[in-house]
Design an enzyme around this catalytic site. Structure first.
Site, PDB file in Angstrom:
ATOM      1  N   THR A 125      37.450  36.133  36.915  1.00  0.00           N
ATOM      2  CA  THR A 125      37.310  36.314  35.305  1.00  0.00           C
ATOM      3  C   THR A 125      37.531  34.930  34.393  1.00  0.00           C
ATOM      4  OG1 THR A 125      38.797  37.925  36.091  1.00  0.00           O
ATOM      5  CG2 THR A 125      38.447  37.820  33.712  1.00  0.00           C
ATOM      6  N   HIS A 156      40.799  46.539  39.650  1.00  0.00           N
ATOM      7  CA  HIS A 156      40.953  45.112  40.042  1.00  0.00           C
ATOM      8  C   HIS A 156      41.159  45.340  41.612  1.00  0.00           C
ATOM      9  CE1 HIS A 156      42.150  41.244  41.127  1.00  0.00           C
ATOM     10  NE2 HIS A 156      41.688  40.623  40.083  1.00  0.00           N
TER      11      HIS A 156
HETATM   12  C1  GP9 Z   1      43.810  38.499  35.470  1.00  0.00           C
HETATM   13  C2  GP9 Z   1      42.612  39.229  35.463  1.00  0.00           C
HETATM   14  C3  GP9 Z   1      42.055  39.264  36.869  1.00  0.00           C
HETATM   15  O1  GP9 Z   1      44.497  38.007  34.506  1.00  0.00           O
HETATM   16  O2  GP9 Z   1      42.038  38.840  34.613  1.00  0.00           O
HETATM   17  O3  GP9 Z   1      41.860  38.003  37.316  1.00  0.00           O
HETATM   18  P1  GP9 Z   1      40.592  37.973  38.532  1.00  0.00           P
HETATM   19  O4  GP9 Z   1      41.219  38.003  39.971  1.00  0.00           O
HETATM   20  O5  GP9 Z   1      39.655  39.073  38.518  1.00  0.00           O
HETATM   21  O6  GP9 Z   1      39.866  36.643  38.291  1.00  0.00           O
HETATM   22 MN    MN Z   2      37.960  39.904  37.192  1.00  0.00          MN
END
Ligand code: GP9
Ligand code: MN
Length: 630
Positions: A295, A410
């Protein structure tokens, strides 16, 4: 055995100090830093992770002779305690652990020193009780003075390394790719310990510092010439269509384009997004370009039009760089910029990096009411997150540029029964099976968000950019994926095509269009700037406006694979895009040098922190422009 016993006895004062420092660190983890653990292994890691560094640190004392050695044990234990204490003070202020760059940024430390008295607490004295004990033992001659053995320090240091390797192996079981991805300080401290974290951080920082020191202002000239030569003029009809409007940047967690207009056993996966397609610019050949920074890499790409790193996370390694990011530029043009994301601010080092990108505000987990009931998986459910974001939005000055980072979709794609709107898929991959209902839930949450925005009267004066941050289903699930897609196998060609993530640019009042141009996250900055009527002609950037009639259909991924109008270059093979059949390598050769140069020049900027020379250059440019006019 007897040798070990003798060794323990000989060095009993040293081992006592090691034990005290280890136990003290563990107690501090639990009481002051309130580091939670989800299972026995995590708890065990917390307990043993201070051990290797305590042995290493106090082992330095064994290089000394006689009484000095005992005194050094005390001095080093005191230094260790000070490190703990500074972290504790910092934590009380920032809810985060100290890092070297933060320590070097004097304004941070000034912030802290101003309020240091408020941060201390009477109980803190307890931290030094064991030091007092050690001092008393030495002063009262209760500690035997033992002669120095030649090989002893080396043995103790080797022991420290062995303990560390054991610790690291266990930590990798608990968190694969812990060191290479380095995603969260709390996780690192939790797994390898606070002292080892500081050492790790020092290595990371010194690596990037070395390249920075060697760079000078002339290095930027070549890169600048390269990116300016590649500049594409915006579409005249689109330039400025959203001037002065609010910008909603909505990051859709782990979504991939293959779910759009698709179904599971007859039920649509993304009914709302499918509808949104009809009155938006929808980019069907848009690729994520992230790597291990996930992300955070996507945030970096869309805001800077530069590539993240091929390993590790740029948010960690280069948070101190100078950037010329969208939030900063918009800030200079009357915008208020913010991020809304209900996670710890230290995750991905966002608290530090957002300052460098020029964001005015970060609404992190503390701005939201997060309870057991309204959370699932990684935290606050998307629906709740969006709902609670509305009042925050309303208190912001307009126009704003706000990034919303969703979370529910996620890995490992957990969902409460009441939020499941479609069935799971049935394959050998539980991950892929669960993915569809969580995507469906995210789609619902976004739909409701649009309703709330309209109700709050924020819709008309805004534009909406919705994009997938990175893939959700990795190659480990290829068998299940081929079953879902009805393919015999997933080839490198398919894997590359699966890196497509949806991009919607929704502008109220515009009919929209299905756009087939090939592009990637790196193109978003110039695209958005031009929609807002701001030229990026003089910016250093590696993407180009997705609406520009001059642009060539093209995206290069961080691993060097690239995609053009008709071809996909993956794992050193050229494929026909239409069929997925292998093509002559010559068909891909034309764009190979550009793909390589894009990545290389972007890395040069990053590692050399070259944008720190850019502003001065730009000012020079403005002056010459003025001179020409007069
Ligand atoms: C955590 C969210 C997820 O704050 O942005 O992160 P990722 O594991 O998808 O990089
Ligand atoms: Mn992410």
């Amino acid at each position: 055995m007897t040798k070990i016993k003798a060794g323990l006895k000989r060095l009993q004062f040293f081992w006592l100090a090691v034990l005290l420092l280890t136990v003290k660190t563990y107690i501090l983890y639990k009481v002051a830093f309130t580091i939670p653990s989800e299972n026995m292994l995590q708890e065990f890691l917390l307990l043993i992770n201070p051990l290797s560094s305590a042995v290493l640190l106090l082992g330095i004392a064994l290089l000394f002779k006689n009484r000095t050695r005992n005194i050094m044990v005390v001095v080093l234990a005191f230094i260790g305690t000070l490190v703990l204490y500074f972290n504790l003070l910092f934590y009380r202020f920032y809810a985060d652990f100290l890092t070297w760059p933060v320590l070097m940024q004097t304004n941070n430390v000034q912030d802290l020193s101003g309020s240091v008295f408020e941060l201390t607490n009477g109980w803190d004295a307890l931290l030094f009780v064991d030091i007092a004990l050690l001092v008393t033992l030495v002063v009262r001659h209760k500690v035997p003075v033992v002669p120095r053995l030649k090989r002893e320090p080396a043995m103790i240091f080797s022991l420290a390394v062995l303990i560390f390797l054991g610790n690291l192996t266990l930590a990798q079981v608990e968190r694969p790719q812990l060191l290479t991805r380095s995603f969260d300080r709390e996780l690192l401290v939790k797994n390898i310990g606070m002292f080892n974290f500081h050492l790790y951080d020092a290595v990371l920082q010194s690596q990037s510092r070395a390249q920075r020191v060697l760079a000078d202002s002339s290095d930027i000239v070549e890169v600048k010439n390269y990116t300016r030569a590649n500049h594409k003029e915006p579409d005249e009809d689109m330039f400025g269509v959203a001037e002065g409007k609010n910008v909603f940047m909505i990051s859709l967690e782990s979504i991939q384009s293959f779910v759009i207009e698709n179904d599971v056993y007859g039920e649509e996966v993304t009914p709302f997004l499918n509808e949104l397609k009809d009155d938006s610019y929808y980019f069907e050949n848009f690729y994520h370009q992230t790597e291990q920074g996930k992300t955070s890499d996507s945030e970096f790409l869309v805001n800077t039009s530069m590539f993240g790193r091929d390993s590790g996370a740029v948010f960690f390694t280069h948070a101190g760089n100078e950037y010329n990011a969208t939030p900063e530029i918009l800030g200079e043009n009357g915008y208020h910029s913010s991020v809304m994301h209900a996670n710890n601010s230290s995750f991905w080092n966002r608290d530090v990096m957002y300052d460098s990108l020029g964001y005015d505000e970060f609404y992190d987990v503390d701005s939201y009411e997060v309870t057991e009931e309204n959370s699932v998986g990684w935290g606050l459910k998307d629906r709740e997150f969006f709902e609670q974001s509305i009042p925050l939005l309303q208190e912001q000055p307009q126009p704003f540029y706000t990034t919303f980072i969703t979370l529910t979709n996620h890995f490992p794609f957990e969902l409460d029964e009441e939020d499941r709107m479609i069935e799971e898929y049935d394959s050998n991959s539980g991950t892929l099976n669960r993915f569809f209902p969580t995507v469906r839930y995210m789609d619902y949450a976004v739909e409701e968000f649009f309703n709330d925005i309209k109700e709050a009267g924020l819709y008309e004066d805004s534009i909406f950019v919705l994009y997938g941050d990175h893939y959700g289903i990795s190659e480990n699930h290829n068998r299940a994926m081929s079953q879902y897609l009805g393919k015999d196998e997933i080839t490198p060609f398919d894997t590359t095509q699966l890196q497509r993530v949806p991009l919607f640019i929704h502008i109220p009042g515009h009919e929209g269009e299905i756009m087939d141009t090939v592009g990637g996250q790196i193109d978003l900055k110039p695209t958005i700037m031009n929609l807002l009527g701001l030229s990026t002609k003089n910016d250093i950037q590696f993407g180009s406006d997705l609406f520009s009639p001059e642009r060539e259909s093209y995206a290069v991924l961080r691993n060097g694979n690239f995609i053009t109008e008709d071809h996909v270059f993956a794992n050193n093979t050229c494929y026909e895009k239409e069929t997925g059949e292998e093509a002559e390598i010559e068909a891909c050769e034309e764009l190979s040098p550009k793909a390589a140069s894009d990545l290389e020049y972007s890395d040069q900027i990053l590692y050399g922190d070259l944008l720190r020379f850019f502003e001065a250059e730009n000012e020079g440019l403005a002056e010459t422009d003025d001179e020409n006019e007069s």
